[in-house]
Design an enzyme around this catalytic site. Structure first.
Site, PDB file in Angstrom:
ATOM      1  N   GLU A 162     -10.016 -10.102  -8.373  1.00 53.72           N
ATOM      2  CA  GLU A 162      -8.681  -9.189  -7.516  1.00 53.72           C
ATOM      3  C   GLU A 162      -7.574  -8.958  -8.818  1.00 53.72           C
ATOM      4  O   GLU A 162      -6.470  -8.420  -8.843  1.00 53.72           O
ATOM      5  CB  GLU A 162      -8.184  -9.138  -6.232  1.00 53.72           C
ATOM      6  CG  GLU A 162      -9.297  -9.061  -5.590  1.00 53.72           C
ATOM      7  CD  GLU A 162      -9.237  -8.635  -4.147  1.00 53.72           C
ATOM      8  OE1 GLU A 162     -10.100  -8.418  -3.205  1.00 53.72           O
ATOM      9  OE2 GLU A 162      -7.980  -9.041  -3.491  1.00 53.72           O
ATOM     10  N   TYR A 167     -12.765  -1.619  -3.691  1.00 54.94           N
ATOM     11  CA  TYR A 167     -12.807  -1.780  -2.359  1.00 54.94           C
ATOM     12  C   TYR A 167     -14.064  -1.568  -2.070  1.00 54.94           C
ATOM     13  O   TYR A 167     -14.981  -1.557  -1.310  1.00 54.94           O
ATOM     14  CB  TYR A 167     -12.056  -1.135  -1.393  1.00 54.94           C
ATOM     15  CG  TYR A 167     -10.952  -1.838  -0.871  1.00 54.94           C
ATOM     16  CD1 TYR A 167     -10.527  -2.803  -0.667  1.00 54.94           C
ATOM     17  CD2 TYR A 167      -9.812  -0.614  -1.784  1.00 54.94           C
ATOM     18  CE1 TYR A 167      -9.309  -2.644  -0.238  1.00 54.94           C
ATOM     19  CE2 TYR A 167      -8.786  -0.989  -0.994  1.00 54.94           C
ATOM     20  CZ  TYR A 167      -8.323  -1.581   0.091  1.00 54.94           C
ATOM     21  OH  TYR A 167      -7.269  -2.574   0.005  1.00 54.94           O
ATOM     22  N   HIS A 189      -2.102  -5.478   1.476  1.00 58.46           N
ATOM     23  CA  HIS A 189      -3.147  -5.836   1.305  1.00 58.46           C
ATOM     24  C   HIS A 189      -3.562  -7.621   0.629  1.00 58.46           C
ATOM     25  O   HIS A 189      -2.208  -7.907  -0.111  1.00 58.46           O
ATOM     26  CB  HIS A 189      -4.364  -5.078  -0.125  1.00 58.46           C
ATOM     27  CG  HIS A 189      -5.452  -5.964  -0.387  1.00 58.46           C
ATOM     28  ND1 HIS A 189      -6.304  -6.385  -0.289  1.00 58.46           N
ATOM     29  CD2 HIS A 189      -5.294  -7.177  -1.524  1.00 58.46           C
ATOM     30  CE1 HIS A 189      -6.977  -7.273  -0.652  1.00 58.46           C
ATOM     31  NE2 HIS A 189      -6.921  -7.531  -1.591  1.00 58.46           N
ATOM     32  N   LYS A 203       0.646  -1.141  -0.231  1.00 60.66           N
ATOM     33  CA  LYS A 203       0.132  -0.008   0.209  1.00 60.66           C
ATOM     34  C   LYS A 203       0.488   1.026   0.085  1.00 60.66           C
ATOM     35  O   LYS A 203       2.300   1.408   0.244  1.00 60.66           O
ATOM     36  CB  LYS A 203      -0.856  -0.435   1.432  1.00 60.66           C
ATOM     37  CG  LYS A 203      -2.036  -1.224   1.321  1.00 60.66           C
ATOM     38  CD  LYS A 203      -3.078  -1.180   2.430  1.00 60.66           C
ATOM     39  CE  LYS A 203      -4.270  -2.225   2.404  1.00 60.66           C
ATOM     40  NZ  LYS A 203      -4.926  -2.267   3.726  1.00 60.66           N
ATOM     41  N   ASN A 242      -2.101   0.416   7.070  1.00 58.45           N
ATOM     42  CA  ASN A 242      -2.009  -1.499   7.255  1.00 58.45           C
ATOM     43  C   ASN A 242      -0.724  -2.273   6.427  1.00 58.45           C
ATOM     44  O   ASN A 242      -0.817  -2.893   6.222  1.00 58.45           O
ATOM     45  CB  ASN A 242      -2.573  -1.811   7.772  1.00 58.45           C
ATOM     46  CG  ASN A 242      -4.533  -2.093   6.896  1.00 58.45           C
ATOM     47  OD1 ASN A 242      -3.818  -2.159   5.709  1.00 58.45           O
ATOM     48  ND2 ASN A 242      -4.673  -2.620   7.176  1.00 58.45           N
TER      49      ASN A 242
END
Ligand code: UDP
Ligand code: MG
Length: 139
Positions: free
Chosen positions: A128, A51, A117, A11, A114
């Site tokens: 995905e 998302y 993913h 990320k 965080n």
């Protein structure tokens, strides 16, 4: 157990902090083969679509803003039991709950920022992977 594919994103927080190399090393040490990898930057439309399952959640807008703030690294990974295995290497969504030795325990700032993913099921992984890679790109 058979060889399986999963999808992962390093990320924007981790790319900006220069942690991509160490995260990749942890993924490879866990036995994953990298079969696709690219740096990109998401538009708001792409992040919102990726998302979409979280559209009604209170964190959705912040998540889309975060995921578009800078470059990301998208990866296609292969291993036995890849989906579950990657989630184990990643650690819990909230780094406060992540186990020792996991990527999120080591690098994540908080439940939003965080650092990584990973797909949550084989069916999600297929969707995905197709979002970011054509089958011809996966080696
Ligand atoms: N997220 C957030 N607040 C929350 C839960 C999730 O900002 O309370 C963000 C976080 O970046 C997380 C992503 O939304 O990784 C997707 O949430 P999910 O529950 O799918 O967690 P994951 O599968 O990434 O562990
Ligand atoms: Mg998820």
């Amino acid at each position: 157990m058979s060889v399986e594919r999963t999808f992962s994103i390093i990320k924007p927080d981790a790319v900006a902090a220069g942690q991509a190399g160490e995260i990749l090393a942890m993924i490879q040490k866990a036995g994953f083969k990298i079969i696709g990898l690219r740096m990109t930057r998401l538009t708001e439309l792409q992040a919102g679509g990726f998302y979409a399952v979280h559209k009604e959640r209170p964190f959705y807008q912040g998540l889309v803003k975060f995921m578009t703030e800078g470059p990301i690294i998208v990866m296609a990974l292969e291993r036995e039991d890849a989906v579950k295995g990657l989630r184990e290497v990643m650690g819990a969504t909230n780094p406060a709950n992540a186990a020792e030795g996991t990527i999120r325990k080591r690098f994540a700032e908080n439940i939003e920022r965080n650092c990584i993913h990973g797909s949550d099921a084989p069916e999600t992984a297929a969707v995905e992977l197709a979002f970011f890679f054509t089958s011809a790109e996966l080696l």
